[in-house]
Design an enzyme around this catalytic site. Structure first.
Site, mmCIF file in Angstrom:
data_model
loop_
_atom_site.group_PDB
_atom_site.id
_atom_site.type_symbol
_atom_site.label_atom_id
_atom_site.label_comp_id
_atom_site.label_asym_id
_atom_site.label_seq_id
_atom_site.Cartn_x
_atom_site.Cartn_y
_atom_site.Cartn_z
ATOM 1 N N GLY A 100 0.837 -1.186 0.000
ATOM 2 C CA GLY A 100 0.000 0.000 0.000
ATOM 3 C C GLY A 100 0.872 1.235 0.000
ATOM 4 C CG HIS A 143 2.837 25.425 -23.692
ATOM 5 N ND1 HIS A 143 3.024 24.074 -23.820
ATOM 6 C CD2 HIS A 143 3.839 26.022 -24.396
ATOM 7 C CE1 HIS A 143 4.086 23.841 -24.579
ATOM 8 N NE2 HIS A 143 4.603 25.016 -24.937
ATOM 9 C CB VAL A 156 0.127 -5.871 6.874
ATOM 10 C CG1 VAL A 156 1.176 -6.671 6.125
ATOM 11 C CG2 VAL A 156 0.405 -5.900 8.379
#
Length: 472
Positions: A189, A451, A277
């Protein structure tokens, strides 16, 4: 008892707790926070913030190692792990001090100790042994509204419990006294992958073991697959569909026994192991059962506004369930307090909570994955745009990445967005805002993106979903 009576008492001074307290004070409530150790909670002191400081050091180290890629030269590159850790702890200390300042600024009392609910509207606090001199501490306190924000702690698997020496939780992984040469991470995770990324970048031989078929199990399959490809290219070993069955400890190393889904067994000799975990809510010792507060699978049950089944008792943050994220806890705290005040509020919409993983490359997402959208029977359009088509990404030397967007084909509703690449944890909020404003593809297509920026990849992904992509 007037001096120990409050309108709102928050148990826990983490992100959810201290934000709830500040909002309560803003709304005119006499407010107190009970905290046993750290203002700012795990996130600020042992989680979100210090890990980002560590990862920043790793990022700079990586750039120094690859200076020639940018036309630069750097010799005798190295690091002092003690100094890296010291910087990380310093960042946390600075923010911890800041939370204390906010408590004083908002006239919020901080009660140092561990709280137990003894009756409706009443708590008993056992004083913290290292409480600041002269601070409020042990005793009985009354609160018309009591908000439980006690967070969570690392989950431990039977027989593979962390011992702080050879098997670490995130606490020990953040303050190593030396850099291990080899490391196995159990769990892929966000916590597991961030530490795997840090230690790999700093030179450790890293192996990741994940019981699910896919690493980063909550992420979109396509994004997770790209992440795995990048990690393995960096030299990380990854075993998915596998579990750690046990460990054999030596004096300063351990053998980790791993079994895959087909029953094949393999042993890994490593210096250290990180257990990542998951976490479990801190519901024990609060007296909740005596008051009849409903708890399911270690989580306090709430109604979306923070209210439990017992009037006057509320819960927010990790202790109130997934997703166990600081920003979810903060928002939940505001909803809870504003509901107490009687303001017009909306329940937490978990579908619009973004998730971020600060590995290399970064990963960020919000909303439905492609698989989930199809499982729900949604007729969808999917857009994709790779970083290799973006001028800013190429100029940065970060051409590997992808932005993926998922739309409802009939309505144009943005259902989900999934990103991997440089700085995507900063980009994801654009999609979060779009989803909260119920923006359709039309508004996103007609929006002007600056941009050159990485944000143009977001625009192009939307264009791609509707057959209008420009730069691929």
């Amino acid at each position: 008892m007037a001096e120990t009576s409050y309108d709102v008492i928050v148990i826990g001074g983490g992100p959810g707790g201290y934000v709830a307290a500040i909002r309560a004070a803003q709304l005119g409530f006499k407010t107190a926070v009970v905290e046993k150790k750290h203002l700012g909670g795990i996130c600020l002191n042992w989680g979100c913030i210090p890990t980002k400081a560590l990862l920043r050091s790793a990022e700079i180290y990586h750039y120094m190692e690859h200076a020639k890629d940018y036309g630069l030269s750097a010799e005798k590159i190295g690091f002092d792990i003690g100094a890296v850790v010291k910087r990380s702890r310093g960042v946390s200390q600075q923010l911890n001090t800041g939370v204390g300042f906010l408590m004083k600024k908002n006239k919020i009392d901080v009660i140092w100790g561990s709280a137990t609910l003894t009756a409706p509207g009443k708590i008993k606090v056992e004083a913290a042994p290292d409480a600041p001199k002269g601070a409020l501490g042990g005793g009985d306190y009354l609160g018309k509204h009591i908000i439980v924000a006690t967070g969570a702690r690392p989950r431990a698997l039977p027989g593979i419990e962390p011992d702080k020496k050879l098997i670490w939780t995130y606490f020990e992984a953040m303050v190593p006294d030396r850099m291990p040469k080899s490391l196995l991470v159990m769990g892929s995770g966000a916590i597991g992958i961030e530490f795997a990324s840090f230690y790999k970048t700093m030179g450790a031989d890293v192996t990741v073991v994940e019981v699910m078929p896919q690493i980063l199990p909550v992420e979109d399959e396509e994004i997770a697959a790209l992440a795995r490809k990048r990690f393995e290219k960096q030299g990380m070993k990854i075993l998915s569909g596998a579990k750690v069955t046990g460990v054999t400890k030596q004096a300063d190393s351990l053998t980790v026994h791993v079994e895959d889904s087909k029953g094949a067994k393999q042993d890994f000799q490593v210096e250290r192991m990180i257990s990542a975990v998951g976490v479990v809510g801190n519901v024990d010792g609060l007296g909740l059962e005596n008051l009849g507060v409903k708890i399911e699978r270690g989580i306090i049950v709430t109604d979306g506004y923070g209210r439990t089944n017992v009037p006057g008792v509320y819960a927010i943050g990790d202790v109130a369930g997934a997703p166990m994220l600081a920003h979810k806890a903060e928002h939940e705290g505001v909803i809870c307090v504003e509901t107490i005040k009687g303001l017009h509020t909306h329940p937490m919409d978990k579908a619009k909570i973004p998730g971020c993983t600060y590995c290399t490359p970064q990963i960020a997402s919000v909303g439905l994955t492609e698989k989930k959208a199809r499982e729900l029977g949604r007729d969808i359009r999917v857009g994709r745009f790779p970083f290799i088509g973006n001028g800013k990404a190429i100029a940065l030397g970060e051409p590997e990445g992808l932005v993926k967007t998922i739309f409802d084909k009939k309505t144009g509703e943005l259902l989900g967005a999934h990103l991997i690449g440089a700085e995507v944890t900063e980009l994801i909020q654009g999609f979060v805002i779009a989803m909260n404003l119920e923006t359709t593809e039309e508004e996103l297509i007609h929006a002007v993106f600056p941009h050159p920026t990485l944000s143009e990849t977001m625009h192009e992904s939307v264009l791609d979903a509707y057959g209008r992509v420009i730069h691929t």
